[in-house]
Design a protein around this motif. Structure first.
Motif, PDB file in Angstrom:
ATOM      1  N   VAL A  68      99.585  -2.267 -11.454  1.00 13.49           N
ATOM      2  CA  VAL A  68      99.444  -2.018 -12.893  1.00 13.49           C
ATOM      3  C   VAL A  68      99.702  -3.306 -13.679  1.00 13.49           C
ATOM      4  CG1 VAL A  68     100.324  -0.647 -14.822  1.00 13.49           C
ATOM      5  CG2 VAL A  68     100.082   0.394 -12.562  1.00 13.49           C
ATOM      6  N   ALA A  69     100.588  -4.163 -13.151  1.00 15.73           N
ATOM      7  CA  ALA A  69     100.937  -5.408 -13.851  1.00 15.73           C
ATOM      8  C   ALA A  69      99.858  -6.477 -13.710  1.00 15.73           C
ATOM      9  CB  ALA A  69     102.263  -5.948 -13.312  1.00 15.73           C
ATOM     10  N   PHE A  70      98.935  -6.280 -12.771  1.00 12.56           N
ATOM     11  CA  PHE A  70      97.947  -7.307 -12.442  1.00 12.56           C
ATOM     12  C   PHE A  70      97.145  -7.777 -13.663  1.00 12.56           C
ATOM     13  CE2 PHE A  70      93.733  -8.630 -10.933  1.00 12.56           C
ATOM     14  CZ  PHE A  70      94.087  -9.602 -10.026  1.00 12.56           C
ATOM     15  N   LEU A 128      96.532 -11.996 -18.290  1.00 11.57           N
ATOM     16  CA  LEU A 128      96.376 -12.347 -19.703  1.00 11.57           C
ATOM     17  C   LEU A 128      97.436 -13.340 -20.133  1.00 11.57           C
ATOM     18  CD1 LEU A 128      95.732  -8.872 -21.403  1.00 11.57           C
ATOM     19  CD2 LEU A 128      94.044 -10.609 -20.813  1.00 11.57           C
ATOM     20  N   GLY A 129      98.390 -13.632 -19.237  1.00 13.61           N
ATOM     21  CA  GLY A 129      99.459 -14.573 -19.568  1.00 13.61           C
ATOM     22  C   GLY A 129     100.523 -13.982 -20.481  1.00 13.61           C
ATOM     23  N   ILE A 130     100.696 -12.682 -20.398  1.00 16.53           N
ATOM     24  CA  ILE A 130     101.700 -12.017 -21.231  1.00 16.53           C
ATOM     25  C   ILE A 130     103.104 -12.261 -20.634  1.00 16.53           C
ATOM     26  CG2 ILE A 130     102.531  -9.692 -21.851  1.00 16.53           C
ATOM     27  CD1 ILE A 130      99.483  -8.983 -22.033  1.00 16.53           C
ATOM     28  N   ARG A 183     106.832  -5.843 -18.252  1.00 19.39           N
ATOM     29  CA  ARG A 183     107.723  -4.773 -17.770  1.00 19.39           C
ATOM     30  C   ARG A 183     107.561  -3.520 -18.631  1.00 19.39           C
ATOM     31  NH1 ARG A 183     109.362  -3.772 -13.390  1.00 19.39           N
ATOM     32  NH2 ARG A 183     108.679  -1.725 -14.024  1.00 19.39           N
ATOM     33  N   LYS A 184     107.625  -3.743 -19.954  1.00 15.47           N
ATOM     34  CA  LYS A 184     107.532  -2.627 -20.889  1.00 15.47           C
ATOM     35  C   LYS A 184     106.182  -1.915 -20.752  1.00 15.47           C
ATOM     36  CE  LYS A 184     109.342  -4.465 -24.807  1.00 15.47           C
ATOM     37  NZ  LYS A 184     109.117  -4.835 -26.199  1.00 15.47           N
ATOM     38  N   ARG A 185     105.121  -2.738 -20.704  1.00 16.31           N
ATOM     39  CA  ARG A 185     103.774  -2.167 -20.649  1.00 16.31           C
ATOM     40  C   ARG A 185     103.549  -1.364 -19.371  1.00 16.31           C
ATOM     41  NH1 ARG A 185      98.901  -5.911 -22.687  1.00 16.31           N
ATOM     42  NH2 ARG A 185      99.704  -6.542 -24.714  1.00 16.31           N
ATOM     43  N   VAL A 186     104.042  -1.903 -18.245  1.00 14.16           N
ATOM     44  CA  VAL A 186     103.842  -1.222 -16.965  1.00 14.16           C
ATOM     45  C   VAL A 186     104.561   0.126 -16.975  1.00 14.16           C
ATOM     46  CG1 VAL A 186     104.382  -1.315 -14.500  1.00 14.16           C
ATOM     47  CG2 VAL A 186     103.439  -3.323 -15.644  1.00 14.16           C
ATOM     48  N   ILE A 210      95.374   0.887 -18.916  1.00 16.00           N
ATOM     49  CA  ILE A 210      96.197   1.148 -20.108  1.00 16.00           C
ATOM     50  C   ILE A 210      97.155  -0.007 -20.391  1.00 16.00           C
ATOM     51  CG2 ILE A 210      97.974   2.644 -21.096  1.00 16.00           C
ATOM     52  CD1 ILE A 210      96.783   4.908 -19.503  1.00 16.00           C
ATOM     53  N   ALA A 211      97.645  -0.644 -19.322  1.00 17.98           N
ATOM     54  CA  ALA A 211      98.590  -1.756 -19.481  1.00 17.98           C
ATOM     55  C   ALA A 211      97.957  -2.925 -20.239  1.00 17.98           C
ATOM     56  CB  ALA A 211      99.095  -2.217 -18.118  1.00 17.98           C
ATOM     57  N   MET A 212      96.638  -2.934 -20.309  1.00 19.26           N
ATOM     58  CA  MET A 212      95.934  -3.951 -21.103  1.00 19.26           C
ATOM     59  C   MET A 212      95.885  -3.538 -22.579  1.00 19.26           C
ATOM     60  SD  MET A 212      94.837  -6.087 -18.717  1.00 19.26           S
ATOM     61  CE  MET A 212      93.304  -6.935 -19.119  1.00 19.26           C
TER      62      MET A 212
END
Lengths: 272, 286
Positions: free
Chosen positions: A102-104, A109-111, A117-120, A154-156
């Motif tokens: 999911v973090a990929f 995007l260089g976030i 962490r939060k987004r995942v 969604i993580a994007m």
């Protein structure tokens, strides 16, 4: 302003061949749930690929949130806004742990890490897969894999998700999970959904159904309006949900049944 | 031809937990059966069908085909595969030849048949799946639509002239028209060619319409083995197993629960319409 707009779009894979899409005009508003149906070769998947710039039109324009997909400078931004989920979950998962998968996208995007962490966490929660974050994806069921693929999108933080036959390879349980997930994302998270499917019964909860035939939009309307024209759909090699056809046949026998789309509605109208 | 499984159990070599993919399966399949094999993902269906044509050998127990125990050391699996054709899930992923002809001819050529006989078989197989021989034989399978590729792959198995045809989710990903064509093909092979067919599918309406025997698997075991009408009357149990009922059955069952005394062992739309309108007796309410 419309989130997605197609103006006079043609598409051919090569100049020699007949166009796969012909003069497509289509507007999708933010927050809509749109289902697209059509036979094999009707152009559904090609249309989907135009929406997040996997393809660009041969003629006409695709505008996403005001940005033209013909302009290469917009590609990254458009792909962030419009995420894509495909048929085969096994081809979409790359990492050895669910949360790494999911973090990929966000990592690319260089976030910064805390934000990732939060987004995942949020994304896995949105698809109901937070308990599996440390699991290897290959041990999950098809429906679970597909939900992880959706979480990756969604993580994007997209505004729209395009799903190209996301349930085709799943069993009934997996199909149900995926359909519930995308309806949840639409209703609760306000994500625009464009859902391509061969399962007619999956489209009855959509705001709008688009029927494709031989590269053109044959019809567009509420599910009730579309499935009223049973003979027309059959001519295109499509079906209507079985319960709709049953109601149609019963009406011919003189049974009064209002327009219905689900088993619940049919049973209630006959035995309320 | 008789297929018999006796006390068959299987554990995959790479399964470190030692989970039994199949547990003590006993099964007899005779000529002229149309078997619907159902169960949720991971129930053991795919392991079972691969065992039936010798792709997987059981950890214990025996698989006897036409009187021959194929679990023995020296059995010729070529002979078995000639008799039992297996169409895998997404079989079009296995197309590899430059032409449709070459792909369908691959199996028969391996049987050592003359080129005339091979050509005859390719013609017949393509016709069976509804692809015009002249139009398609020289085309590259990779430039065909997904639905046409599926047909070519199935033709490749039919060209072996198997007595038993096993298909694992053959309609997955096909559009309604493609699905209907496939159903007609299976009906034809069963009724006119006398083939025994084993159909693995998640689409219960296909299973209910086509098969005369339904086998339900769960966690490596056979939990039901009976007629479609009997199996799909076990509504609660079927749901518990994470399976769907055929939609018609679901509707009839729900109406029955509301007091409309319709039969629930009907699987065709036309019959269901008759049954419901008969029970309503001219009224529009139950």
């Amino acid at each position: 302003m419309a989130l997605i707009e197609l103006r006079g779009v043609d598409f051919s894979y090569s100049e020699m061949e007949t166009p796969v899409l012909k003069n497509i005009n289509l507007t999708v508003e933010a927050g809509e749930f749109v289902s697209i149906i059509g036979g094999n070769g009707s152009g559904k998947s090609t249309l989907a690929k135009l929406l997040n710039v996997l393809l660009v039109p041969s003629a006409g324009e695709v505008i996403v949130d005001g940005m033209n997909t013909a302009d290469e400078e917009n590609w990254l931004k458009i792909r962030q806004k419009v995420g894509m989920v495909f048929q085969n979950p096994d081809n979409q998962l790359v990492a050895t742990r669910v949360e790494d998968d999911v973090a990929f996208g966000p990592e690319n995007l260089g976030i910064p890490s805390p934000e990732i962490r939060k987004r995942v966490d949020k994304a896995l929660e949105a698809v109901g897969m937070e308990k599996f974050k440390d699991n290897p994806p290959h041990n999950l069921s098809g429906g679970q894999k597909q939900r992880v693929a959706i979480a990756g999108v969604i993580a994007m933080e997209p505004e729209c998700i395009v799903l190209d036959e996301p349930t085709a390879m799943l069993d009934p349980q997996g199909r149900k999970e995926v359909m519930e997930t995308i309806h949840f994302l639409n209703k609760e998270k306000g994500i625009t959904i464009i859902h391509i499917t061969h399962f007619m019964e999956e489209t009855v909860g959509a705001d709008r159904v688009i029927v494709m035939n031989q590269g053109s939009i044959h019809k567009s309307g509420l599910p009730l309006e579309i499935f009223r024209e049973i003979d027309d759909l059959k001519k295109l090699g499509l079906d209507v949900p079985l319960v709709v056809e049953l109601a149609h046949e019963l009406r011919k026998k003189g049974v009064e049944i209002p327009a219905i789309l689900s088993i619940n509605e049919l049973v209630d109208s006959l035995c309320s | 031809m008789l297929i018999e499984l006796k006390n068959v159990s299987h554990i995959y070599d790479d399964d470190l937990k030692g989970t039994e993919a199949l547990k003590d399966i006993n099964l007899r399949i005779s000529d002229q059966e149309f078997i619907g094999l159902v169960g949720h993902t991971g129930s053991g269906k795919s392991t079972l069908v691969q065992m039936l044509n010798g792709l997987i050998k059981p950890s214990s127990g025996s698989v006897i085909i036409d009187g021959v125990n194929i679990t023995g050391e020296k059995t010729s699996l070529l002979g078995i595969r000639r008799k039992i054709g297996l169409v895998f899930q997404y079989p079009e992923h296995q197309l590899f030849e430059e032409t449709v002809y070459g792909d369908v001819a691959f199996g028969p050529r391996n049987l050592g048949l003359s080129e005339e006989e091979v050509e005859l078989r390719v013609k017949e197989a393509l016709e069976l799946v509804g692809l015009d021989y002249e139009e398609f034989k020289d085309r590259s399978p990779f430039n065909l639509s997904g639905g046409q590729q599926r047909k070519v792959a199935i033709a490749g198995v039919l060209a072996m002239k198997p007595e038993v045809l096993i298909l694992d989710e053959p309609s997955a990903g096909l559009d309604p028209q493609g699905r209907q064509q496939l159903i007609s093909l299976l009906e034809y092979l069963y009724n006119n060619k006398g083939m025994t067919i084993i159909l693995v599918s998640h689409r219960m309406e296909e299973i209910a319409r086509l098969s005369n025997r339904v086998i339900v698997m769960s966690e490596g075991e056979i939990v039901f083995d009976d007629s479609p009408a009997r199996v799909f009357s076990e509504v609660e149990k079927i749901r518990e197993l994470g399976l769907d009922l055929p939609e018609i059955t679901e509707i009839l069952w729900r109406l029955n629960g509301k007091g409309l005394r319709v039969r629930t062992d009907i699987f065709s739309l036309a019959e269901a319409v008759e049954e419901i309108s008969r029970e309503l007796r001219g009224s529009s309410k139950c």
